[in-house]
Design a protein around this motif. Structure first.
Motif, PDB file in Angstrom:
ATOM      1  N   UNK A   1       0.838  -1.202   0.000  1.00  0.00           N
ATOM      2  CA  UNK A   1       0.000   0.000   0.000  1.00  0.00           C
ATOM      3  C   UNK A   1       0.871   1.249   0.000  1.00  0.00           C
TER       4      UNK A   1
ATOM      5  N   UNK B   1      -2.553  -2.460  -3.529  1.00  0.00           N
ATOM      6  CA  UNK B   1      -3.509  -3.442  -3.024  1.00  0.00           C
ATOM      7  C   UNK B   1      -4.519  -2.742  -2.110  1.00  0.00           C
TER       8      UNK B   1
ATOM      9  N   UNK C   1      -6.201  -2.404   1.086  1.00  0.00           N
ATOM     10  CA  UNK C   1      -5.962  -2.971   2.416  1.00  0.00           C
ATOM     11  C   UNK C   1      -7.256  -3.342   3.145  1.00  0.00           C
ATOM     12  N   UNK C   2      -8.365  -2.752   2.736  1.00  0.00           N
ATOM     13  CA  UNK C   2      -9.643  -3.092   3.383  1.00  0.00           C
ATOM     14  C   UNK C   2     -10.060  -4.546   3.114  1.00  0.00           C
TER      15      UNK C   2
ATOM     16  N   UNK D   1      -7.598  -6.865   3.081  1.00  0.00           N
ATOM     17  CA  UNK D   1      -6.513  -7.589   3.744  1.00  0.00           C
ATOM     18  C   UNK D   1      -5.772  -8.553   2.828  1.00  0.00           C
ATOM     19  N   UNK D   2      -5.549  -9.729   3.363  1.00  0.00           N
ATOM     20  CA  UNK D   2      -4.735 -10.742   2.684  1.00  0.00           C
ATOM     21  C   UNK D   2      -5.367 -11.188   1.349  1.00  0.00           C
TER      22      UNK D   2
ATOM     23  N   UNK E   1      -6.548  -9.238  -0.846  1.00  0.00           N
ATOM     24  CA  UNK E   1      -6.063  -8.352  -1.900  1.00  0.00           C
ATOM     25  C   UNK E   1      -4.599  -8.653  -2.227  1.00  0.00           C
ATOM     26  N   UNK E   2      -3.819  -9.029  -1.210  1.00  0.00           N
ATOM     27  CA  UNK E   2      -2.416  -9.396  -1.483  1.00  0.00           C
ATOM     28  C   UNK E   2      -2.369 -10.556  -2.482  1.00  0.00           C
TER      29      UNK E   2
ATOM     30  N   UNK F   1       5.442 -12.203  -0.473  1.00  0.00           N
ATOM     31  CA  UNK F   1       4.905 -12.937  -1.619  1.00  0.00           C
ATOM     32  C   UNK F   1       5.958 -13.109  -2.718  1.00  0.00           C
TER      33      UNK F   1
ATOM     34  N   UNK G   1       0.313 -10.670   5.951  1.00  0.00           N
ATOM     35  CA  UNK G   1      -0.584  -9.533   5.792  1.00  0.00           C
ATOM     36  C   UNK G   1      -0.249  -8.682   4.574  1.00  0.00           C
ATOM     37  N   UNK G   2      -1.268  -8.007   4.061  1.00  0.00           N
ATOM     38  CA  UNK G   2      -1.082  -7.120   2.912  1.00  0.00           C
ATOM     39  C   UNK G   2      -0.315  -5.873   3.330  1.00  0.00           C
ATOM     40  N   UNK G   3      -0.385  -5.554   4.612  1.00  0.00           N
ATOM     41  CA  UNK G   3       0.289  -4.349   5.118  1.00  0.00           C
ATOM     42  C   UNK G   3       0.505  -4.556   6.611  1.00  0.00           C
TER      43      UNK G   3
ATOM     44  N   UNK H   1      -1.184   5.078   7.577  1.00  0.00           N
ATOM     45  CA  UNK H   1      -1.793   5.600   6.352  1.00  0.00           C
ATOM     46  C   UNK H   1      -3.163   6.211   6.644  1.00  0.00           C
TER      47      UNK H   1
ATOM     48  N   UNK I   1      -7.242  -6.779  10.249  1.00  0.00           N
ATOM     49  CA  UNK I   1      -6.667  -7.251   8.984  1.00  0.00           C
ATOM     50  C   UNK I   1      -6.678  -8.779   8.864  1.00  0.00           C
TER      51      UNK I   1
ATOM     52  N   UNK J   1      -6.377 -19.936   2.503  1.00  0.00           N
ATOM     53  CA  UNK J   1      -5.256 -19.357   1.766  1.00  0.00           C
ATOM     54  C   UNK J   1      -3.938 -20.063   2.064  1.00  0.00           C
TER      55      UNK J   1
END
Lengths: 285, 326
Positions: A1, A166, A168-169, A171-172, A174-175, B205, B222-224, B232, B247, B259
């Motif tokens: 992000x 991505x 972030x709302x 989360x994983x 979107x990754x 990833x 996690x994505x972040x 942010x 998250x 996943x």
């Protein structure tokens, strides 16, 4: 992000700052000149005075790239859902609702088939006004399906990116779209498919680090912000001053990461030529 | 001096008591074994209790625990005769990613992972396991080398994220990660991915595609990072623990989402309290993975790998998940 801030990178400008008294006039956020809205639109939303690039909606982009009335939108029924029941400064569902209001589309990307000077292409265009053009499950899914369509129909694939990264709302989930879109594009390219990636302002984070940088040809619009990490994060982490023009299209071209920077008004012409070379090369003599 | 996490306070107190009692027993030459036994029992109960009620944020702290086994511990244990490789063949050797080949149960395997250091000095040298583009390029180069040796690859993920640096951007961090994401679907040898600590976004990833994805019990993915998410949205990190929850980043969360393929249980009180048991668990799991993969031919393996990722987090799969949860 990603997040954006001052620093040395060009300003990210909010959707066209309309003059409150008169919506027919728009103030250029870069040179502050006042432009007649209609004229600005005719100039493809590029300031005639200072060449500042306003953001373009996905529908407008389709209109200027494709032959008239040839676009057949696909997967129009896919809309996002709040899989993590996420809420920050506002609920995610509200962000989605606002995105729909702002763009008149259900998601941050429009995909479909259309023609460029009579060559059939599969095309996807992102819209920054939809939750910052971020990639969640639906954006990922639409790109995967589009790449499949391109593969099965033997058409070139064009993706126009405009995204903070991505979403972030989600989360994983979107990754994982980074992996999914890259997988689908790899599958398409492996069978000889041509993928042209067009980067517009901004293309960052999880989008730049997946399908956007997998193009066989990568083209950017002038002065677009393109990068992996946000400028503010880099400054905070490295405690270094960022070099002039850092993370602009011009900077990336200098560093060998792009094929070309092309003005908005010339994009269709360039695509036409490339597509013609491609199809001529493929036809048996 | 041991590192205790804030929520481990009762544990540190009990361990201190035990230590004092042990010293007393030696110095005064008295038999305190029965009270020691009692205290040790109490300690183990306390740890069990704490670790059965962890919040997501506490899990984040365990995932980042400085005494957690690091890549080099796994490599030394799994492939003691290892040979390591350097460089991306373009620009430099990135210490943030380390890679070695060695004999595992009689056959070679290649282990590639984020190389968090064991102390500050090592961490500075290894950039805290945050890779530059060169690290990702080295990783994919060595996955190709593994193809040549016809040996399986074990990817060990443990990073806050890809390094947000000036040179990283100049050298194409985006391209390096994107390239790996695509190319890992084409690596013909079996790939096992184990998230051992922090699975930080694209940086994780970037060496995280494989035939089977596992997480250690207290690892996160996690994505972040919760801190960046808070930063942010609110311009400060004060809401990090909240976002850790929101998250959904624990191994349990990812398992529920379909996943990942499995969770490797950690020893009582986390991997940092008992390296040996953790290393042994990982070793067994690798053996199990290799046995699973042996009968598969290359095409089946690659088709399945692709299918697995295209299906996970797809619109349909996620919508079903969403509908069944609400």
């Amino acid at each position: 992000m990603i997040s954006f801030s001052k620093g040395n990178t060009p300003k990210i400008v909010k959707p066209q700052e309309k003059n409150i008294e008169n919506p027919d006039w728009i103030k250029c956020p870069s040179c502050r000149s006042i432009q007649y809205a209609k004229q600005l639109e005719e100039n493809l939303s590029v300031c005639p005075k200072c060449n500042f690039y306003f953001k373009l909606s996905a529908s407008k982009r389709i209109e200027i790239l494709l032959d008239e009335n040839t676009f057949e939108e696909t997967d129009t029924d896919l809309s996002s859902f709040d899989i993590l029941k996420f809420s920050d400064t506002k609920p995610y569902t509200q962000r989605l609702e606002e995105g729909i209001q702002k763009t008149n589309h259900l998601e941050a990307i429009i995909t479909g088939l259309g023609n460029i000077e009579n060559t059939r292409v599969a095309i996807g265009v992102m819209d920054f006004d939809f939750v910052g053009g971020s990639m969640g499950i639906v954006v990922g899914e639409k790109i995967v399906r589009l790449a499949d369509k391109a593969r099965l129909n033997h058409t070139p694939l064009i993706l126009v990116s405009s995204s903070g990264g991505a979403r972030m709302q989600e989360g994983i989930f979107s990754l994982m779209q980074m992996a999914r879109t890259s997988a689908a594009i790899g599958k398409f390219q492996e069978q000889g498919g041509l993928y042209i990636s067009i980067l517009t302002n901004p293309t960052t984070g999880g989008v730049s680090a997946s399908f956007a940088f997998l193009g066989d040809i990568i083209i950017a619009e002038p002065s677009s912000v393109i990068g992996f990490a946000g400028a503010r994060i880099i400054e905070q982490t490295t405690k270094q001053k960022l070099p002039a023009g850092f993370q602009t299209a011009e900077f990336l071209l200098d560093h060998g990461q792009l094929d070309k920077i092309v003005e908005r008004k010339n994009m269709r012409k360039l695509l036409t030529r490339l597509l013609q070379f491609y199809s001529k090369g493929k036809t048996k003599a | 001096m041991k590192n205790y996490l804030p929520f481990e306070k009762p544990v540190s107190e009990l361990e201190k008591k035990i230590e004092e009692l042990e010293q007393e027993s030696v110095s005064k030459q008295i038999d305190l074994s029965s009270s020691l036994e009692g205290l040790k029992q109490e300690l183990s109960e306390e740890i069990k209790l704490i670790y059965s009620h962890l919040t997501s944020w506490e899990t984040v702290l365990i995932a980042r625990h400085p005494e957690r086994p690091k890549l080099i511990d796994y490599i030394r244990y799994l492939i003691p005769d290892y040979v390591y490789f350097c460089g991306d063949r373009h620009y430099m050797d990135d210490n943030a990613i380390f890679s070695a080949i060695g004999t595992f149960q009689g056959k070679p395997i290649m282990v590639i992972g984020h190389n968090k250091g064991k102390d500050t000095k090592e961490n500075i040298l290894n950039n805290f396991g945050m890779a530059n583009p060169e690290g990702y390029r080295k990783a994919i180069r060595l996955m190709r080398l593994a193809e040549k040796f016809n040996c399986p690859v074990v990817l060990m993920v443990d990073t806050q994220g890809a390094y947000p640096g000036i040179a990283a951007e100049e050298h194409g961090q985006s391209e390096a990660i994107a390239y790996n994401l695509r190319e890992m679907f084409r690596i013909q040898v079996p790939i096992l991915v184990i998230v051992t600590g922090e699975g930080g976004s694209g940086g994780a990833l970037g060496i995280g595609i494989g035939d089977k994805i596992l997480m250690l019990e207290y690892a996160i993915y996690s994505v972040i990072s919760p801190e960046s998410c808070s930063n942010i949205l609110y311009r400060d990190t004060s809401r990090a623990s909240q976002f850790a929850e929101k998250l959904h980043i624990t191994s349990k969360d990812l398992m529920q989402f379909g996943l990942i393929d499995g969770i490797l249980p950690e020893p009582l009180g986390g991997a940092h309290r008992d390296h040996k048991t953790m290393l042994e668990t990982v070793k067994k799991e690798i053996q199990y993975f290799l046995d699973e993969q042996t009968p598969l031919n290359k095409k089946t393996r690659l088709d399945r790998r692709m299918e697995k990722f295209l299906k996970m987090a797809s619109y349909e799969t996620s919508l079903n998940l969403y509908q069944s949860s609400s």
